[in-house]
Design a protein around this motif. Structure first.
Motif, PDB file in Angstrom:
ATOM      1  N   THR A 190      -4.556  -6.712   0.392  1.00 38.58           N
ATOM      2  CA  THR A 190      -3.527  -6.169  -0.498  1.00 38.58           C
ATOM      3  C   THR A 190      -4.214  -5.576  -1.734  1.00 38.58           C
ATOM      4  O   THR A 190      -5.418  -5.762  -1.947  1.00 38.58           O
ATOM      5  CB  THR A 190      -2.553  -7.267  -0.962  1.00 38.58           C
ATOM      6  OG1 THR A 190      -3.295  -8.204  -1.760  1.00 38.58           O
ATOM      7  CG2 THR A 190      -1.900  -7.991   0.214  1.00 38.58           C
ATOM      8  N   VAL A 191      -3.396  -4.899  -2.550  1.00 40.61           N
ATOM      9  CA  VAL A 191      -3.901  -4.334  -3.802  1.00 40.61           C
ATOM     10  C   VAL A 191      -4.529  -5.437  -4.651  1.00 40.61           C
ATOM     11  O   VAL A 191      -5.660  -5.318  -5.140  1.00 40.61           O
ATOM     12  CB  VAL A 191      -2.740  -3.652  -4.571  1.00 40.61           C
ATOM     13  CG1 VAL A 191      -3.128  -3.354  -6.016  1.00 40.61           C
ATOM     14  CG2 VAL A 191      -2.317  -2.378  -3.844  1.00 40.61           C
ATOM     15  N   ASN A 244      -1.023   0.875   3.336  1.00 40.61           N
ATOM     16  CA  ASN A 244       0.324   1.410   3.139  1.00 40.61           C
ATOM     17  C   ASN A 244       0.515   2.150   1.818  1.00 40.61           C
ATOM     18  O   ASN A 244       1.632   2.543   1.479  1.00 40.61           O
ATOM     19  CB  ASN A 244       1.358   0.271   3.215  1.00 40.61           C
ATOM     20  CG  ASN A 244       1.410  -0.336   4.606  1.00 40.61           C
ATOM     21  OD1 ASN A 244       1.245   0.376   5.591  1.00 40.61           O
ATOM     22  ND2 ASN A 244       1.607  -1.646   4.685  1.00 40.61           N
ATOM     23  N   LEU A 245      -0.541   2.333   1.071  1.00 42.17           N
ATOM     24  CA  LEU A 245      -0.400   3.026  -0.219  1.00 42.17           C
ATOM     25  C   LEU A 245      -0.352   4.546  -0.021  1.00 42.17           C
ATOM     26  O   LEU A 245      -0.931   5.074   0.923  1.00 42.17           O
ATOM     27  CB  LEU A 245      -1.581   2.697  -1.141  1.00 42.17           C
ATOM     28  CG  LEU A 245      -1.764   1.241  -1.559  1.00 42.17           C
ATOM     29  CD1 LEU A 245      -2.973   1.121  -2.488  1.00 42.17           C
ATOM     30  CD2 LEU A 245      -0.519   0.686  -2.244  1.00 42.17           C
ATOM     31  N   SER A 246       0.308   5.212  -0.953  1.00 36.66           N
ATOM     32  CA  SER A 246       0.279   6.680  -0.958  1.00 36.66           C
ATOM     33  C   SER A 246      -1.072   7.151  -1.501  1.00 36.66           C
ATOM     34  O   SER A 246      -1.844   6.347  -2.049  1.00 36.66           O
ATOM     35  CB  SER A 246       1.386   7.224  -1.859  1.00 36.66           C
ATOM     36  OG  SER A 246       1.075   6.915  -3.212  1.00 36.66           O
ATOM     37  N   LEU A 295       0.513  -0.554 -10.786  1.00 38.04           N
ATOM     38  CA  LEU A 295       0.700  -0.906  -9.377  1.00 38.04           C
ATOM     39  C   LEU A 295       1.315  -2.297  -9.222  1.00 38.04           C
ATOM     40  O   LEU A 295       1.192  -2.915  -8.165  1.00 38.04           O
ATOM     41  CB  LEU A 295      -0.634  -0.822  -8.609  1.00 38.04           C
ATOM     42  CG  LEU A 295      -1.112   0.572  -8.199  1.00 38.04           C
ATOM     43  CD1 LEU A 295      -2.397   0.490  -7.371  1.00 38.04           C
ATOM     44  CD2 LEU A 295      -0.053   1.332  -7.393  1.00 38.04           C
ATOM     45  N   SER A 311       1.199  -5.208  -1.567  1.00 36.66           N
ATOM     46  CA  SER A 311       1.196  -4.280  -0.420  1.00 36.66           C
ATOM     47  C   SER A 311      -0.211  -4.130   0.128  1.00 36.66           C
ATOM     48  O   SER A 311      -1.187  -4.156  -0.627  1.00 36.66           O
ATOM     49  CB  SER A 311       1.678  -2.893  -0.840  1.00 36.66           C
ATOM     50  OG  SER A 311       2.975  -2.969  -1.341  1.00 36.66           O
ATOM     51  N   LYS A 316       3.379  -2.830  -6.285  1.00 35.82           N
ATOM     52  CA  LYS A 316       2.651  -2.697  -5.018  1.00 35.82           C
ATOM     53  C   LYS A 316       1.556  -3.751  -4.877  1.00 35.82           C
ATOM     54  O   LYS A 316       0.749  -3.682  -3.952  1.00 35.82           O
ATOM     55  CB  LYS A 316       1.987  -1.305  -4.946  1.00 35.82           C
ATOM     56  CG  LYS A 316       2.969  -0.175  -4.784  1.00 35.82           C
ATOM     57  CD  LYS A 316       3.441  -0.106  -3.346  1.00 35.82           C
ATOM     58  CE  LYS A 316       4.568   0.883  -3.195  1.00 35.82           C
ATOM     59  NZ  LYS A 316       5.097   0.871  -1.829  1.00 35.82           N
ATOM     60  N   SER A 317       1.514  -4.717  -5.786  1.00 34.35           N
ATOM     61  CA  SER A 317       0.346  -5.608  -5.814  1.00 34.35           C
ATOM     62  C   SER A 317       0.194  -6.413  -4.523  1.00 34.35           C
ATOM     63  O   SER A 317      -0.918  -6.762  -4.141  1.00 34.35           O
ATOM     64  CB  SER A 317       0.409  -6.533  -7.035  1.00 34.35           C
ATOM     65  OG  SER A 317       1.489  -7.405  -6.913  1.00 34.35           O
ATOM     66  N   GLN A 330      -1.404   6.323  -5.147  1.00 30.64           N
ATOM     67  CA  GLN A 330      -1.605   4.882  -5.381  1.00 30.64           C
ATOM     68  C   GLN A 330      -3.031   4.466  -5.036  1.00 30.64           C
ATOM     69  O   GLN A 330      -3.648   3.656  -5.731  1.00 30.64           O
ATOM     70  CB  GLN A 330      -0.578   4.085  -4.564  1.00 30.64           C
ATOM     71  CG  GLN A 330       0.834   4.255  -5.106  1.00 30.64           C
ATOM     72  CD  GLN A 330       1.915   3.853  -4.100  1.00 30.64           C
ATOM     73  OE1 GLN A 330       1.651   3.682  -2.908  1.00 30.64           O
ATOM     74  NE2 GLN A 330       3.143   3.703  -4.602  1.00 30.64           N
TER      75      GLN A 330
END
Ligand SMILES: Nc1ncnc2c1ncn2[C@@H]1O[C@H](COP(=O)(O)OP(=O)(O)O)[C@@H](O)[C@H]1O
Ligand SMILES: [Mg+2]
Length: 316
Positions: A95-96, A133-135, A123, A129, A126-127, A138
């Motif tokens: 993950t992030v 899966n990030l754009s 982020l 995610s 999104k932490s 991101q």
């Protein structure tokens, strides 16, 4: 006063097989300064950055970071430099938050610093995610977060916003502007977006084919020759073809500061006083029975400067 430049690049060269990618580049930057290496694809930006980053060795010339060469000072220099490469590979199944924690551990930093950085790069949502899966935007923010983890004195970013949409690009700019306001970090970034160089860097180095074409502040580059405005024109094809001497209209002889021109049909003229020069230009066209397909008056840009020196555009 600290007299030693933060980065001192002296007559650096680098070749690959038959490509002379960097052909004698010199520049230095002082503490807290932001410098853009602006140039099109293939200009040699990444090669130059990787030499500054200690990833590649120059064939000739020297690079000093705070007075030190890379050789023998690797661990000292790694401690003060944060960098992001043109393409960053992450571990997709982390993950992030886990990704940042992994890099934080390298530096002996704790969870608090990871949390701070997640906020800095916006982020938080999104932490948890997975990186996969990030754009694009991101991912670039995450790469920037990793570069910033260790509170580097020197930040080196290779094309931090290439390929991003304008919104994602502005988010990165806003993080970097915040950093400039709140720290004395020295920044070198590469880009082919003139707006990025203008927005983020007080010193701009325009490079092409491994050489410096021109450098200075935006004002020095744009208005250093006394002209800061441009008229960009396209002449009507039919009005040109009716003339016996089509393509041989001599704007320069008429006293216009032709900045760039293709076959007499399309061009830019640099000027300082639009109010006087524009009527004179229109009058010149009328006298030569030329009609316009397009005319635009605007401020001179870095792209104009690049085009006037190379005949090419920075992007595309
Ligand atoms: N490892 C390499 N092997 C061969 N040629 C390379 C290598 N790296 C870069 N080049 C060449 O050097 C030139 C400059 O490349 P690069 O530094 O990546 O430019 P930029 O980052 O400005 O796009 C290009 O012609 C590129 O093809
Ligand atoms: Mg590159």
């Amino acid at each position: 006063m600290n007299q030693i430049p933060v980065i001192d690049v002296q007559n650096v060269h680098k070749s690959f097989d038959h490509v002379h990618a960097v052909r004698g580049i010199d520049f230095r930057i002082t503490k807290g300064q932001s410098v853009a290496l602006l140039g099109p694809n293939g200009a040699g930006k990444t090669t130059l950055m990787e030499m500054i980053e200690g990833i590649q060795q120059p064939d000739k010339g020297d690079i000093f970071i705070k007075g030190k060469k890379w050789k023998g000072n690797e661990s000292d220099l790694h401690r003060i430099i944060g960098l992001s490469l043109q393409e960053t590979r992450f571990i997709d199944r982390l993950t992030v938050s886990e990704t940042l924690a992994l890099f934080a551990a390298f530096y002996g930093l704790g969870q608090q610093r990871v949390d701070d950085i997640i906020d800095t790069i916006s982020l938080r949502a999104k932490s948890r995610s997975y990186v996969v899966n990030l754009s694009g935007g991101q991912r670039q923010r995450l790469a920037l977060g990793i570069a910033l983890l260790n509170r580097p004195e020197i930040l080196l970013l290779d094309e931090p916003t290439t390929g991003l949409d304008p919104n994602a690009r502005r988010e990165i700019w806003s993080i970097l502007k915040g950093l400039k306001t709140h720290s004395h970090t020295s920044l070198v970034l590469t880009t082919h977006y003139m707006e990025e160089a203008e927005q983020l860097c007080e010193h701009i180095i325009i490079i092409d084919s491994g050489r410096i074409l021109k450098q200075g502040t935006l004002d020095q580059l744009v208005a250093g020759d006394g002209t800061d405005k441009i008229i960009e024109f396209t002449l009507n094809e039919s009005s040109l073809s009716q003339k016996p001497a089509a393509g041989k209209i001599d704007f320069t002889a008429a006293g216009f500061d032709i900045f760039w021109e293709t076959q007499g049909k399309k061009g830019t003229i640099a000027m300082s006083a639009m109010e006087q020069e524009l009527p004179r230009f229109l009058d010149f066209l009328t006298r030569h029975r030329l009609s316009l397909q397009h005319l635009e008056c605007r401020r001179k840009t870095l792209d104009d400067i690049f085009t006037s020196m190379t005949g090419r555009r920075l992007v595309g």
